[in-house]
Scaffold this motif. Structure first.
Motif, PDB file in Angstrom:
ATOM      1  N   CYS A  49     -12.740  -7.469   0.475  1.00  0.00           N
ATOM      2  CA  CYS A  49     -11.843  -8.325  -0.305  1.00  0.00           C
ATOM      3  C   CYS A  49     -11.045  -9.230   0.628  1.00  0.00           C
ATOM      4  O   CYS A  49     -10.950 -10.450   0.401  1.00  0.00           O
ATOM      5  CB  CYS A  49     -10.886  -7.469  -1.138  1.00  0.00           C
ATOM      6  N   TRP A  50     -10.452  -8.652   1.653  1.00  0.00           N
ATOM      7  CA  TRP A  50      -9.632  -9.428   2.589  1.00  0.00           C
ATOM      8  C   TRP A  50     -10.472 -10.512   3.277  1.00  0.00           C
ATOM      9  O   TRP A  50     -10.056 -11.670   3.363  1.00  0.00           O
ATOM     10  CB  TRP A  50      -9.016  -8.490   3.622  1.00  0.00           C
ATOM     11  N   LYS A  51     -11.659 -10.142   3.754  1.00  0.00           N
ATOM     12  CA  LYS A  51     -12.500 -11.096   4.470  1.00  0.00           C
ATOM     13  C   LYS A  51     -12.912 -12.260   3.580  1.00  0.00           C
ATOM     14  O   LYS A  51     -13.046 -13.411   4.051  1.00  0.00           O
ATOM     15  CB  LYS A  51     -13.734 -10.391   5.022  1.00  0.00           C
ATOM     16  N   SER A  80       9.184  13.106   2.706  1.00  0.00           N
ATOM     17  CA  SER A  80       8.054  12.276   3.101  1.00  0.00           C
ATOM     18  C   SER A  80       8.563  10.976   3.697  1.00  0.00           C
ATOM     19  O   SER A  80       9.736  10.623   3.564  1.00  0.00           O
ATOM     20  CB  SER A  80       7.127  11.997   1.915  1.00  0.00           C
ATOM     21  N   ALA A  81       7.684  10.267   4.381  1.00  0.00           N
ATOM     22  CA  ALA A  81       8.002   8.974   4.978  1.00  0.00           C
ATOM     23  C   ALA A  81       7.097   7.919   4.361  1.00  0.00           C
ATOM     24  O   ALA A  81       5.959   8.210   3.980  1.00  0.00           O
ATOM     25  CB  ALA A  81       7.805   9.029   6.488  1.00  0.00           C
ATOM     26  N   SER A  82       7.583   6.692   4.274  1.00  0.00           N
ATOM     27  CA  SER A  82       6.752   5.619   3.724  1.00  0.00           C
ATOM     28  C   SER A  82       7.156   4.280   4.321  1.00  0.00           C
ATOM     29  O   SER A  82       8.267   4.102   4.819  1.00  0.00           O
ATOM     30  CB  SER A  82       6.861   5.563   2.194  1.00  0.00           C
ATOM     31  N   GLU A  83       6.213   3.340   4.250  1.00  0.00           N
ATOM     32  CA  GLU A  83       6.438   1.982   4.753  1.00  0.00           C
ATOM     33  C   GLU A  83       5.407   1.066   4.111  1.00  0.00           C
ATOM     34  O   GLU A  83       4.326   1.519   3.711  1.00  0.00           O
ATOM     35  CB  GLU A  83       6.294   1.957   6.278  1.00  0.00           C
ATOM     36  N   ARG A  84       5.739  -0.213   3.993  1.00  0.00           N
ATOM     37  CA  ARG A  84       4.720  -1.167   3.539  1.00  0.00           C
ATOM     38  C   ARG A  84       3.559  -1.112   4.523  1.00  0.00           C
ATOM     39  O   ARG A  84       3.754  -1.068   5.737  1.00  0.00           O
ATOM     40  CB  ARG A  84       5.308  -2.572   3.480  1.00  0.00           C
ATOM     41  N   TYR A  85       2.339  -1.122   3.982  1.00  0.00           N
ATOM     42  CA  TYR A  85       1.167  -0.952   4.835  1.00  0.00           C
ATOM     43  C   TYR A  85       1.147  -1.971   5.968  1.00  0.00           C
ATOM     44  O   TYR A  85       0.878  -1.620   7.129  1.00  0.00           O
ATOM     45  CB  TYR A  85      -0.103  -1.074   3.991  1.00  0.00           C
ATOM     46  N   LYS A  86       1.464  -3.205   5.676  1.00  0.00           N
ATOM     47  CA  LYS A  86       1.387  -4.260   6.687  1.00  0.00           C
ATOM     48  C   LYS A  86       2.408  -4.094   7.801  1.00  0.00           C
ATOM     49  O   LYS A  86       2.260  -4.690   8.880  1.00  0.00           O
ATOM     50  CB  LYS A  86       1.561  -5.630   6.022  1.00  0.00           C
ATOM     51  N   ASP A  87       3.449  -3.283   7.569  1.00  0.00           N
ATOM     52  CA  ASP A  87       4.530  -3.125   8.537  1.00  0.00           C
ATOM     53  C   ASP A  87       4.443  -1.838   9.354  1.00  0.00           C
ATOM     54  O   ASP A  87       5.370  -1.505  10.097  1.00  0.00           O
ATOM     55  CB  ASP A  87       5.884  -3.168   7.815  1.00  0.00           C
ATOM     56  N   LEU A  88       3.349  -1.089   9.223  1.00  0.00           N
ATOM     57  CA  LEU A  88       3.189   0.131  10.009  1.00  0.00           C
ATOM     58  C   LEU A  88       3.155  -0.201  11.502  1.00  0.00           C
ATOM     59  O   LEU A  88       2.608  -1.227  11.922  1.00  0.00           O
ATOM     60  CB  LEU A  88       1.901   0.855   9.612  1.00  0.00           C
ATOM     61  N   THR A  89       3.720   0.700  12.305  1.00  0.00           N
ATOM     62  CA  THR A  89       3.776   0.487  13.755  1.00  0.00           C
ATOM     63  C   THR A  89       3.304   1.734  14.494  1.00  0.00           C
ATOM     64  O   THR A  89       3.207   2.820  13.919  1.00  0.00           O
ATOM     65  CB  THR A  89       5.198   0.147  14.221  1.00  0.00           C
ATOM     66  N   LEU A 146     -10.897   2.094   8.843  1.00  0.00           N
ATOM     67  CA  LEU A 146     -10.757   3.128   7.823  1.00  0.00           C
ATOM     68  C   LEU A 146      -9.497   2.946   6.980  1.00  0.00           C
ATOM     69  O   LEU A 146      -9.119   3.833   6.214  1.00  0.00           O
ATOM     70  CB  LEU A 146     -10.761   4.514   8.477  1.00  0.00           C
ATOM     71  N   GLY A 147      -8.853   1.791   7.100  1.00  0.00           N
ATOM     72  CA  GLY A 147      -7.699   1.487   6.256  1.00  0.00           C
ATOM     73  C   GLY A 147      -6.506   2.367   6.504  1.00  0.00           C
ATOM     74  O   GLY A 147      -5.727   2.635   5.577  1.00  0.00           O
ATOM     75  N   MET A 148      -6.307   2.773   7.758  1.00  0.00           N
ATOM     76  CA  MET A 148      -5.167   3.620   8.096  1.00  0.00           C
ATOM     77  C   MET A 148      -4.155   2.934   8.996  1.00  0.00           C
ATOM     78  O   MET A 148      -3.128   3.525   9.331  1.00  0.00           O
ATOM     79  CB  MET A 148      -5.654   4.912   8.758  1.00  0.00           C
ATOM     80  N   PHE A 149      -4.425   1.687   9.379  1.00  0.00           N
ATOM     81  CA  PHE A 149      -3.489   0.919  10.180  1.00  0.00           C
ATOM     82  C   PHE A 149      -3.809  -0.553   9.943  1.00  0.00           C
ATOM     83  O   PHE A 149      -4.982  -0.939   9.908  1.00  0.00           O
ATOM     84  CB  PHE A 149      -3.618   1.257  11.668  1.00  0.00           C
ATOM     85  N   PRO A 150      -2.782  -1.390   9.770  1.00  0.00           N
ATOM     86  CA  PRO A 150      -3.030  -2.782   9.378  1.00  0.00           C
ATOM     87  C   PRO A 150      -3.742  -3.595  10.449  1.00  0.00           C
ATOM     88  O   PRO A 150      -3.377  -3.565  11.618  1.00  0.00           O
ATOM     89  CB  PRO A 150      -1.624  -3.335   9.119  1.00  0.00           C
ATOM     90  N   HIS A 151      -4.749  -4.323  10.008  1.00  0.00           N
ATOM     91  CA  HIS A 151      -5.453  -5.268  10.870  1.00  0.00           C
ATOM     92  C   HIS A 151      -4.864  -6.660  10.720  1.00  0.00           C
ATOM     93  O   HIS A 151      -5.197  -7.564  11.482  1.00  0.00           O
ATOM     94  CB  HIS A 151      -6.939  -5.310  10.491  1.00  0.00           C
ATOM     95  N   ASP A 152      -3.988  -6.828   9.698  1.00  0.00           N
ATOM     96  CA  ASP A 152      -3.415  -8.131   9.396  1.00  0.00           C
ATOM     97  C   ASP A 152      -2.023  -7.902   8.804  1.00  0.00           C
ATOM     98  O   ASP A 152      -1.873  -7.128   7.854  1.00  0.00           O
ATOM     99  CB  ASP A 152      -4.320  -8.864   8.405  1.00  0.00           C
ATOM    100  N   THR A 153      -1.010  -8.552   9.352  1.00  0.00           N
ATOM    101  CA  THR A 153       0.359  -8.372   8.859  1.00  0.00           C
ATOM    102  C   THR A 153       0.663  -9.239   7.648  1.00  0.00           C
ATOM    103  O   THR A 153       1.792  -9.255   7.164  1.00  0.00           O
ATOM    104  CB  THR A 153       1.385  -8.670   9.968  1.00  0.00           C
ATOM    105  N   GLY A 154      -0.331  -9.950   7.128  1.00  0.00           N
ATOM    106  CA  GLY A 154      -0.143 -10.791   5.951  1.00  0.00           C
ATOM    107  C   GLY A 154      -0.524 -10.122   4.643  1.00  0.00           C
ATOM    108  O   GLY A 154      -0.498 -10.759   3.593  1.00  0.00           O
ATOM    109  N   ILE A 155      -0.888  -8.846   4.682  1.00  0.00           N
ATOM    110  CA  ILE A 155      -1.278  -8.130   3.465  1.00  0.00           C
ATOM    111  C   ILE A 155      -0.016  -7.812   2.664  1.00  0.00           C
ATOM    112  O   ILE A 155       0.803  -6.988   3.089  1.00  0.00           O
ATOM    113  CB  ILE A 155      -2.041  -6.839   3.805  1.00  0.00           C
TER     114      ILE A 155
END
Length: 256
Positions: A23-25, A171-180, A194-203
């Motif tokens: 979808c992103w691509k 529990s802990a949470s964060e917007r997916y695009k802002d994970l560090t 595998l969708g466990m760390f953002p490849h793009d900060t624009g999501i």
């Protein structure tokens, strides 16, 4: 899912992530039932609620019938696509888990194989090193989800050790695009695939949740009340195997 016959299985995290990255691509991120039968941003986009109530009514069980929304609720923006990956109900995934914060996977989409052992004690599980190498769970220096606050609270942070562990409730949470990641920790490409760390900060849509205590299995997509926290990259790793809820479901998949 498996009793449907050979090739059938519950959708794996690897398969879900492949669709999300497609979808992103291709420049289209699907919307969905994120606000009680309608999209929270484009509120004119609605589906048929299972409980018969009007879209947007903030009560009841607001699941929508699969595929009853507009084309924008399908992964490729067409009625021939995959429906309802954003919102509606969280969906169980196979082949990924956390164990006391350690990220473990069943590699190469072998989680889709008929008869694959997904049990707690399965020998198929592998942990991940910062260079992407797969190793036996419990090996020193594997990738883990730590928390920035006390007792497993705050934001999830990719690390090689857990210094803030959940008490089982927090529990802990964060917007997916802002994970560090913690300082000095390398993020292997495998985690992004595998969708466990953002490849793009624009999501813009999707949130990540985790509880780094005990065994936690993945659910994806969000549900009807999550608003912008739902999305194709939304991932929650804070639930035990025994969890059940009206806003939780699953998706059969077939491998040829």
């Amino acid at each position: 899912c498996t009793i449907k016959g050979p090739g059938w299985h519950m959708m794996t995290n690897a398969e879900w992530s492949a669709v999300a990255l497609w979808c992103w691509k291709n420049g289209f991120m699907p919307r969905g039932n994120t606000n009680f039968g309608r999209d929270h941003a484009q509120t004119y986009e609605t589906g048929r609620r299972q409980d018969g109530a009007a879209p947007g009514l903030n009560e009841g069980t607001a699941r929508t019938l699969t595929g009853s929304g507009p084309a924008s609720w399908f992964h490729d923006n067409s009625p021939a696509g995959i429906a309802d990956l954003t919102g509606n109900v969280w969906e169980w995934q196979r082949g990924l888990r956390l164990v006391d914060g350690e990220i473990q996977i069943i590699p190469d989409n072998n989680a889709a194989a008929t008869g694959a052992d997904h049990s707690n004690s399965s020998t198929l599980w592998r942990a991940i090193m910062p260079n992407g190498t797969l190793v036996t769970p419990g090996t020193s220096g594997t990738l883990k989800w730590n928390a920035t606050g006390a007792n497993g609270s705050g934001s999830p942070q990719l690390a090689t050790s857990v210094t803030s562990q959940s008490d089982g409730e927090t529990s802990a949470s964060e917007r997916y695009k802002d994970l560090t990641a913690a300082g000095g920790v390398t993020v292997p490409n495998l985690l992004k695939l595998l969708g466990m760390f953002p490849h793009d900060t624009g999501i813009e849509r999707g949130r990540f949740y985790m509880r780094n205590e005990g065994e936690r299995l993945p659910i994806r997509g969000g549900n009807w009340g999550r608003g912008s926290s739902a999305g194709v990259f939304a991932l929650s790793l804070d639930r035990a195997r025994s969890h059940s809820h009206t806003g939780l479901g699953f998706r059969p998949a077939f491998v040829i």
